[in-house]
Design an enzyme around this catalytic site. Structure first.
Site, short mmCIF file in Angstrom:
data_model
loop_
_atom_site.label_atom_id
_atom_site.label_comp_id
_atom_site.label_asym_id
_atom_site.label_seq_id
_atom_site.Cartn_x
_atom_site.Cartn_y
_atom_site.Cartn_z
N SER A 15 13.17 40.73 69.01
CA SER A 15 13.96 41.81 69.61
C SER A 15 15.29 41.96 68.89
O SER A 15 16.17 41.09 68.99
CB SER A 15 14.21 41.54 71.09
OG SER A 15 15.04 42.56 71.61
N HIS A 47 10.58 44.30 67.91
CA HIS A 47 10.78 44.90 69.23
C HIS A 47 12.13 45.62 69.24
O HIS A 47 13.16 45.04 68.90
CB HIS A 47 10.74 43.81 70.29
CG HIS A 47 10.86 44.29 71.70
ND1 HIS A 47 9.79 44.78 72.41
CD2 HIS A 47 11.93 44.37 72.54
CE1 HIS A 47 10.19 45.12 73.64
NE2 HIS A 47 11.49 44.88 73.74
N ASP A 73 14.76 47.88 71.46
CA ASP A 73 15.14 48.26 72.83
C ASP A 73 16.00 49.51 72.83
O ASP A 73 17.12 49.50 72.31
CB ASP A 73 15.92 47.11 73.47
CG ASP A 73 15.04 45.93 73.83
OD1 ASP A 73 14.05 46.14 74.55
OD2 ASP A 73 15.33 44.81 73.36
N MET A 100 18.12 51.94 75.08
CA MET A 100 18.79 51.98 76.40
C MET A 100 19.72 53.18 76.42
O MET A 100 20.50 53.38 75.49
CB MET A 100 19.61 50.71 76.59
CG MET A 100 18.81 49.43 76.46
SD MET A 100 19.90 48.03 76.77
CE MET A 100 18.74 46.68 76.62
N HIS A 144 10.59 49.91 72.97
CA HIS A 144 10.67 49.78 74.44
C HIS A 144 11.70 50.79 74.95
O HIS A 144 12.89 50.64 74.74
CB HIS A 144 11.08 48.32 74.74
CG HIS A 144 11.28 48.01 76.18
ND1 HIS A 144 11.83 46.82 76.61
CD2 HIS A 144 11.00 48.72 77.31
CE1 HIS A 144 11.88 46.81 77.94
NE2 HIS A 144 11.39 47.96 78.38
N MET A 192 13.80 52.19 77.55
CA MET A 192 14.45 52.00 78.86
C MET A 192 15.34 53.22 79.08
O MET A 192 16.58 53.15 79.02
CB MET A 192 15.28 50.71 78.85
CG MET A 192 14.43 49.45 78.97
SD MET A 192 15.35 47.96 78.54
CE MET A 192 15.16 48.00 76.77
N MET A 237 8.17 42.60 82.38
CA MET A 237 9.55 42.14 82.22
C MET A 237 9.72 40.81 82.95
O MET A 237 9.38 40.70 84.13
CB MET A 237 10.54 43.16 82.79
CG MET A 237 10.68 44.45 81.99
SD MET A 237 11.12 44.24 80.24
CE MET A 237 12.71 43.41 80.35
N GLY A 277 20.27 41.42 76.91
CA GLY A 277 19.67 40.23 76.32
C GLY A 277 20.32 38.99 76.92
O GLY A 277 21.32 39.08 77.63
N GLY A 278 19.72 37.85 76.62
CA GLY A 278 20.35 36.57 76.98
C GLY A 278 20.29 36.19 78.44
O GLY A 278 21.03 35.30 78.88
N ASP A 281 8.77 39.89 78.22
CA ASP A 281 10.05 40.24 77.62
C ASP A 281 11.19 39.77 78.51
O ASP A 281 11.31 40.22 79.65
CB ASP A 281 10.09 41.77 77.45
CG ASP A 281 11.34 42.28 76.75
OD1 ASP A 281 12.16 41.47 76.30
OD2 ASP A 281 11.48 43.53 76.65
N GLY A 282 12.00 38.87 77.97
CA GLY A 282 13.19 38.45 78.67
C GLY A 282 13.25 36.96 78.92
O GLY A 282 12.36 36.40 79.56
N GLY A 289 14.63 37.64 71.70
CA GLY A 289 15.86 38.08 71.03
C GLY A 289 16.75 36.90 70.75
O GLY A 289 16.79 36.37 69.63
C1 DX5 Z 1 16.08 43.41 77.92
C2 DX5 Z 1 15.28 43.77 76.71
C3 DX5 Z 1 14.80 42.62 75.93
C4 DX5 Z 1 15.88 41.73 75.36
C5 DX5 Z 1 15.39 40.32 75.46
O1 DX5 Z 1 16.30 44.56 78.66
O2 DX5 Z 1 14.16 44.56 77.08
O3 DX5 Z 1 13.91 43.02 74.92
O4 DX5 Z 1 16.20 42.02 74.03
O5 DX5 Z 1 16.40 39.47 75.08
P1 DX5 Z 1 16.31 37.89 75.23
O6 DX5 Z 1 15.15 37.43 74.42
O7 DX5 Z 1 17.64 37.45 74.72
O8 DX5 Z 1 16.14 37.61 76.71
ZN ZN Z 2 12.65 44.97 75.52
#
Ligand code: DX5
Ligand code: ZN
Length: 223
Positions: free
Chosen positions: A11, A36, A38, A40, A69, A71, A142, A149-150, A180-181, A202
């Site tokens: 990601s 991947h 994201d 947003m 993805h 969002m 999810m 992230g994180g 994911d996540g 990520g």
């Molecule tokens: C969160 C995203 C994820 C994010 C995951 O909304 O959809 O793809 O990048 O990040 P990590 O791996 O740091 O949880």
């Molecule tokens: Zn994602």
């Protein structure tokens, strides 16, 4: 449990955006299967990341599949733009706060020549996607609430992953089940045991100095 080999989707949300092309090339070389991406919009989720222009730049940096993805609110308004930017997979959130016409949007992704995926948030039940499962190549569960992230992995999603894999089996369907996540070497094992076969990561990749080792550790953990 699935028998298909594990795929790792890196990601780029956790990458250094000032060096995005180099970062994408680095995870490509490090062995990521998919990239991947994201998207947003500051509406479906609070944060804004980037749009089609950045997807296009990422496309120029790798030949690996771009797992995009969305969002965003009303993805139906921008599917063509993401396809033109080079998306291979277009993943749409199942919640009505994103799209009211999920079946139509997923069908449209297929018509456009991209691989459709449907995404369910932690609070969204599997029943919500039961009647679109046959339309998709990917179901993304999810394992955190989307937007950042994180965050920490939500273990209560494990029974949901297992129930989804069982439902697909009953229907004679075999979509990729992507998670994911909060995924790292420890949670990968549990997600794969529950039935996932694609891991989005990520922080667990870009937050380490050695991307090759980070990806290899996830594959080892999944075995
Ligand atoms: C969160 C995203 C994820 C994010 C995951 O909304 O959809 O793809 O990048 O990040 P990590 O791996 O740091 O949880
Ligand atoms: Zn994602």
């Amino acid at each position: 449990m699935t028998s298909s080999p594990l795929k790792v989707a890196a990601s780029v949300l956790a990458a250094d955006f000032a060096r995005l092309g180099d970062e994408v090339q680095a995870v490509d070389r490090a062995g990521a299967d998919w990239i991947h991406v994201d998207i947003m919009d500051g509406r479906f989720v609070p944060e804004i990341s980037f749009g089609p222009a950045v997807v296009k730049a990422i496309r120029r940096s790798t030949a690996k599949p771009l797992n995009v993805h969305l969002m965003i609110v009303e993805p139906e308004r921008s599917l063509e733009r993401y396809r033109e930017a080079g998306a291979d997979h277009l993943l749409v959130q199942a919640e009505p706060g994103s799209t009211v016409h999920l079946h139509r949007v997923l069908s449209r992704v297929r018509e456009l020549g991209c691989r459709p995926g449907v995404v369910i948030d932690p609070a969204t039940p599997i029943a919500w996607i039961e009647h679109v499962l046959h339309l998709v190549d990917i179901v993304l569960v999810m394992t955190v609430n989307p937007g950042y992230g994180g965050q920490a992995f939500l273990p209560e999603m494990l029974p949901k992953i297992a129930a989804l894999r069982a439902l697909c089996g009953e229907r004679g369907l075999a979509p990729h089940i992507e998670v994911d996540g909060g995924q790292d070497a420890a949670t990968v094992r549990r997600s794969v045991d529950a039935g996932a076969n694609v891991i989005v990561a990520g922080t667990a990749i870009f937050g380490t100095p050695d991307y090759t080792a980070a990806i290899a550790a996830m594959r080892t953990a999944a075995r």
